[in-house]
Design an enzyme around this catalytic site. Structure first.
Site, mmCIF file in Angstrom:
data_model
loop_
_atom_site.group_PDB
_atom_site.id
_atom_site.type_symbol
_atom_site.label_atom_id
_atom_site.label_comp_id
_atom_site.label_asym_id
_atom_site.label_seq_id
_atom_site.Cartn_x
_atom_site.Cartn_y
_atom_site.Cartn_z
ATOM 1 N N ASN A 158 -20.413 7.455 -10.224
ATOM 2 C CA ASN A 158 -19.153 6.870 -10.735
ATOM 3 C C ASN A 158 -19.159 6.661 -12.250
ATOM 4 O O ASN A 158 -18.128 6.815 -12.902
ATOM 5 C CB ASN A 158 -18.797 5.584 -9.979
ATOM 6 N N GLU A 256 -28.872 -2.569 -7.833
ATOM 7 C CA GLU A 256 -27.503 -2.864 -8.297
ATOM 8 C C GLU A 256 -26.576 -2.201 -7.290
ATOM 9 O O GLU A 256 -26.352 -0.998 -7.348
ATOM 10 C CB GLU A 256 -27.340 -2.326 -9.724
ATOM 11 N N GLU A 464 -29.562 -5.762 -15.387
ATOM 12 C CA GLU A 464 -29.643 -4.719 -16.410
ATOM 13 C C GLU A 464 -28.847 -5.225 -17.600
ATOM 14 O O GLU A 464 -27.758 -5.762 -17.433
ATOM 15 C CB GLU A 464 -29.053 -3.415 -15.871
HETATM 16 P P1 NAD Z 1 -23.375 6.872 -0.344
HETATM 17 O O1 NAD Z 1 -23.832 5.566 0.200
HETATM 18 O O2 NAD Z 1 -23.606 8.097 0.458
HETATM 19 O O3 NAD Z 1 -24.084 7.153 -1.759
HETATM 20 C C1 NAD Z 1 -24.057 6.246 -2.819
HETATM 21 C C2 NAD Z 1 -25.011 6.776 -3.897
HETATM 22 O O4 NAD Z 1 -26.346 6.716 -3.413
HETATM 23 C C3 NAD Z 1 -24.796 8.240 -4.244
HETATM 24 O O5 NAD Z 1 -25.018 8.407 -5.625
HETATM 25 C C4 NAD Z 1 -25.843 8.987 -3.416
HETATM 26 O O6 NAD Z 1 -26.270 10.194 -4.013
HETATM 27 C C5 NAD Z 1 -26.966 8.014 -3.390
HETATM 28 N N1 NAD Z 1 -27.772 8.071 -2.181
HETATM 29 C C6 NAD Z 1 -27.335 8.167 -0.902
HETATM 30 N N2 NAD Z 1 -28.372 8.140 -0.058
HETATM 31 C C7 NAD Z 1 -29.486 8.031 -0.825
HETATM 32 C C8 NAD Z 1 -30.880 7.913 -0.530
HETATM 33 N N3 NAD Z 1 -31.339 7.864 0.729
HETATM 34 N N4 NAD Z 1 -31.738 7.825 -1.566
HETATM 35 C C9 NAD Z 1 -31.297 7.802 -2.847
HETATM 36 N N5 NAD Z 1 -30.003 7.881 -3.175
HETATM 37 C C10 NAD Z 1 -29.112 7.980 -2.178
HETATM 38 O O7 NAD Z 1 -21.857 6.724 -0.673
HETATM 39 P P2 NAD Z 1 -20.841 7.643 -1.497
HETATM 40 O O8 NAD Z 1 -19.823 8.188 -0.561
HETATM 41 O O9 NAD Z 1 -21.535 8.575 -2.436
HETATM 42 O O10 NAD Z 1 -20.206 6.508 -2.384
HETATM 43 C C11 NAD Z 1 -19.418 5.503 -1.820
HETATM 44 C C12 NAD Z 1 -20.110 4.193 -1.752
HETATM 45 O O11 NAD Z 1 -21.192 4.125 -2.668
HETATM 46 C C13 NAD Z 1 -19.150 3.108 -2.170
HETATM 47 O O12 NAD Z 1 -18.632 2.467 -1.043
HETATM 48 C C14 NAD Z 1 -19.940 2.201 -3.042
HETATM 49 O O13 NAD Z 1 -20.346 1.056 -2.318
HETATM 50 C C15 NAD Z 1 -21.198 2.896 -3.358
HETATM 51 N N6 NAD Z 1 -21.395 3.157 -4.779
HETATM 52 C C16 NAD Z 1 -21.704 2.095 -5.562
HETATM 53 C C17 NAD Z 1 -21.912 2.289 -6.911
HETATM 54 C C18 NAD Z 1 -22.247 1.150 -7.805
HETATM 55 O O14 NAD Z 1 -22.012 1.245 -8.989
HETATM 56 N N7 NAD Z 1 -22.855 0.073 -7.299
HETATM 57 C C19 NAD Z 1 -21.786 3.558 -7.439
HETATM 58 C C20 NAD Z 1 -21.467 4.637 -6.608
HETATM 59 C C21 NAD Z 1 -21.288 4.415 -5.266
#
Ligand code: NAD
Length: 483
Positions: A158, A256, A464
């Site tokens: 993001n 985070e 952070e």
């Molecule tokens: P997701 O849970 O599949 O992935 C979230 C992030 O984690 C992605 O960048 C993904 O590549 C990474 N990821 C997933 N599984 C992983 C693993 N086992 N090991 C390491 N990294 C892993 O969800 P999504 O569809 O990509 O994003 C939506 C959700 O992710 C949102 O609902 C939000 O909560 C969360 N999100 C949060 C932030 C933040 O700034 N805290 C940023 C991006 C996404």
């Protein structure tokens, strides 16, 4: 149409032990432009040997970098900040092409990254220990703070530049080395970041960048005995998995994670200003912001005025490609987010909520979703209990202080929160009552390099930025010495 210069999408690489590595027979993944759905680039995945190479390089580099002087580290970070500013337009265009946000938002993100580098350049010169007066004459008691070691970091799509640089500068500034897995969906800014640090003089091996299947790469790196600390930004469920694995191996974590930030508007607030500000924040980055105001609680006496202004701002938003200069909201970062938005809307609708604006996918191509306003949505709906991470704004009424505090604190999340009031008594009381790592009163003022950023409860732990920024990367050593 006025557009930002259409750029060529940059080539993508791994970066290991100071070398940029192209596909060269490695598995590759298409990178898609979320505004069109078409492929813009190919990203090489790291092989097992690449991961081992990155770990060994980080381990070797740590033996030297841990002893580098803070002045030397500070110089590298300052030079990185200069290079980031020089390259910001080009890096920002890459972010628009693979992540989708409007160009100006991408540019602000990259320039904000330069500030993080500068802050850490300044702050790393102030990583002090202390001297404790002894009980016995002739004894000297020292508290030393030393870099924890090789770190593994996993950063999301993001804010691809910003989330990655926060981890790179904290590791480099403290004398740690890093293996970073960036977001495969939006990789160009992180490759550019590796180039910045290579050109700024960070020694080979101090920063290594790998790509792959997230769960496989994170599992491999966290289990490696070389890695001493993990830092992750992403969703709560993934964060809990990674923290559990790290915990079982006694490794330090900074987490985070997601949030579902309440925004409380009291009757005595400047209601129109609050509505304008919250609507602007809500649709920034198409709502894909962990600190986005995502549950609007408005006092019943202010509700109608708030809804009118909020809806007016929402309806005026120009949605389109992030390369068009008047675009205020781009597409969702990837296709899977569109059905997720639809399911939030359907659940709210089925529970009797009112869809005031939007609620649908927009256009045939790309991942566009209408900026959406939903009212009268019950507290136990998906929208009010799960992080939407998209352009949907639920707005509900409240009657009194204790009630709204109870509702705001009712979720397991605890990242950001917002309150609007002209009463200093209300402001102090709500700041004390909210269960959140960050509280914004009457404005948006978080995520600055000099202030701590982080959550509580399920939103994670560790900060952070701010003076706390190196805490997660340092260990304490006590030395007692009799002369
Ligand atoms: P997701 O849970 O599949 O992935 C979230 C992030 O984690 C992605 O960048 C993904 O590549 C990474 N990821 C997933 N599984 C992983 C693993 N086992 N090991 C390491 N990294 C892993 O969800 P999504 O569809 O990509 O994003 C939506 C959700 O992710 C949102 O609902 C939000 O909560 C969360 N999100 C949060 C932030 C933040 O700034 N805290 C940023 C991006 C996404």
């Amino acid at each position: 149409m006025d557009t930002v210069n259409a750029p060529a999408y940059p080539d993508l690489f791994l970066f290991i032990d100071g070398q940029f590595l192209a596909a060269d027979g490695r598995r590759q993944q298409d990178v898609l432009n979320p505004a069109t759905g078409t492929a813009v680039g190919k990203l090489p995945h790291a092989t097992r040997e690449d991961l081992d190479h990155a770990l060994a390089a980080a381990d070797r580099a740590f033996q030297t970098w841990r002893r580098s002087s803070p002045v030397e580290r500070s110089k590298v970070l300052r030079r990185a900040a200069e290079l980031i500013r020089e390259r910001a337009p080009e890096i920002a265009r890459g972010i628009v092409l693979d992540m989708g946000k409007p160009y100006n938002e991408a540019l602000a993100e990259v320039n904000g990254g330069a500030e993080h580098a500068e802050w850490h350049a300044e702050e790393c010169r102030r990583i002090y220990g202390r001297v404790i007066p002894p009980r016995v004459d002739g004894v000297r008691q020292l508290v030393l703070r030393e870099p924890i070691g090789v770190c593994a970091a996993f950063t999301p799509w993001n804010f691809p530049f910003n989330q990655a640089i926060r981890k790179v500068v904290a590791a480099a500034g403290s004398g740690c080395t890093l293996v970073l897995k960036g977001p495969e969906d939006a990789p160009s800014a992180v490759v550019a970041l590796a180039r910045v640090f290579a050109d700024a003089g960070l020694p080979a091996g101090c920063l290594n960048l790998v790509w792959g299947v997230p769960a496989e790469v994170s599992d491999y790196l966290i289990r490696s005995p070389i890695v001493r600390k993990i830092s992750f930004t992403g969703s709560v469920p993934v964060g809990k998995q990674l923290a559990a694995l790290a915990g079982s191996l006694m490794k330090r974590c900074t987490m985070e994670l997601g949030g579902h930030s309440p925004a409380i508007v009291f009757a005595d607030a400047d209601v129109e200003r609050a509505a304008e500000l919250l609507a602007g924040l809500k649709y920034r980055n198409a709502g894909q912001v962990c600190v986005s105001p995502s549950r609007m609680y408005v006092h019943e006496q202010a509700y109608d005025r708030f809804l009118e202004k909020f809806s007016q701002v929402t309806a005026a938003l120009k949605v389109g490609s992030g390369l068009e200069k008047d675009t205020k909201m781009g597409p969702l970062a990837h296709q899977r987010r569109v059905p997720t938005m639809q399911s939030f809307v359907e659940d709210a609708d089925a529970r009797g909520a009112k869809i005031v604006l939007g609620g649908h996918k927009l256009g045939a191509a790309g991942n566009f979703f209408e900026p959406t306003v939903i009212t009268d949505v019950p507290d136990d709906s998906r929208l009010m209990t799960q992080e939407p991470f998209g352009p949907i704004a639920p707005i509900v009424r409240f009657k009194d202080f204790d009630e709204v505090v109870r509702r705001a604190n009712s979720l397991p999340y605890g990242l950001a929160s917002y309150a609007f009031t002209r009463s200093s008594r209300h402001a102090t009381a709500i700041a004390n009552a909210l269960e959140a790592g960050m509280v914004n009163i009457n404005h948006f003022g978080i995520a600055l390099s000099e202030t701590p950023f982080g959550g509580i409860k399920d939103s994670g732990y560790g900060s952070e930025g701010g003076a706390e920024t190196f805490d997660g990367y340092l260990v304490t050593k006590f030395v007692t010495q009799l002369n």
